[in-house]
Motif scaffolding. Sequence first.
Motif, short mmCIF file in Angstrom:
data_model
loop_
_atom_site.label_atom_id
_atom_site.label_comp_id
_atom_site.label_asym_id
_atom_site.label_seq_id
_atom_site.Cartn_x
_atom_site.Cartn_y
_atom_site.Cartn_z
N UNK A 198 52.36 78.64 1.12
CA UNK A 198 51.57 79.86 1.09
C UNK A 198 50.59 79.84 2.24
N UNK A 199 50.57 80.91 3.05
CA UNK A 199 49.70 81.00 4.21
C UNK A 199 48.92 82.31 4.14
N UNK A 200 47.56 82.23 4.20
CA UNK A 200 46.70 83.42 4.16
C UNK A 200 45.81 83.39 5.39
N UNK A 201 45.69 84.53 6.06
CA UNK A 201 44.86 84.63 7.26
C UNK A 201 43.95 85.86 7.17
N UNK A 202 42.89 85.85 8.00
CA UNK A 202 42.01 87.00 8.13
C UNK A 202 40.83 86.96 7.17
N UNK A 203 39.68 86.45 7.63
CA UNK A 203 38.46 86.40 6.81
C UNK A 203 38.74 85.84 5.42
N UNK A 204 39.27 84.64 5.39
CA UNK A 204 39.69 84.03 4.13
C UNK A 204 38.48 83.54 3.33
N UNK A 205 38.49 83.85 2.03
CA UNK A 205 37.48 83.35 1.10
C UNK A 205 38.21 82.62 -0.02
N UNK A 206 37.75 81.40 -0.33
CA UNK A 206 38.34 80.57 -1.37
C UNK A 206 37.28 80.22 -2.40
N UNK A 207 37.64 80.36 -3.67
CA UNK A 207 36.73 79.94 -4.75
C UNK A 207 37.55 79.24 -5.82
N UNK A 208 37.10 78.03 -6.20
CA UNK A 208 37.73 77.26 -7.26
C UNK A 208 36.77 77.26 -8.45
N UNK A 209 37.14 77.98 -9.51
CA UNK A 209 36.22 78.14 -10.65
C UNK A 209 36.03 76.84 -11.43
#
Length: 213
Positions: free
Chosen positions: A167-178
């Motif tokens: 899985x590849x995500x680009x462009x102002x990526x925000x990640x949150x692990x609850x």
Amino acid sequence: MRKLFIFWVLILALSVVALTDTLHIIAGEVNYGIGSTQTTITNGKVMIGNTTIIATSITIMGQKDLSGNVNWTTAQATGRVFIYTGNATATARSMIYNLNTNVGTLSGMASMTINASGGQISIQSSTLQFNTKTNFYTGQGSPTVITKKDIYIQGKQFSYDSAKNYLDITGNVYLYNSSTKEKAYADELVMDTSNNKIVLKKVQMEIMVGAGS
């Protein structure tokens, strides 16, 4: 050439097994002319291989060959569109599906749930494209939102190769692990969906530490 099997039913209580290279249609109403290159289906279902399309309106279009036979090439669905494939389900306001390449493009509040090897992946985006032969998915939106268990990812574009768990995500990526309260901002995120291993590129990250975390 795609064959076209049509079942006219007003009250539907019927199950049909789809065959390779054969379209099966079940609908409340079908507008179909012998030799025509367009068929309009109202409140119907189209099945081809392991893909099922359900929508308020579906138009199947084709082209005639030199012998006058119709080669059905495209299905366009509008209204409330639902897609079921071998390992995914999706909804959208409209869809174009290429009957020869098995590639579909969803638009208008598109959302999809993919049954991945490491757990379900849920995707929401402006547009989503899927290939039922290769199980390859792409999409873009402002934003594109992807969730997997406790992991929330937001970006602008994504691609997912189900066969490679990539899985590849680009462009102002925000990640949150609850589960860990970790936050990250990056240009690109790459995830192995089989084990949730993540690689971030050009990243700023926040990690909670201490008893108060």
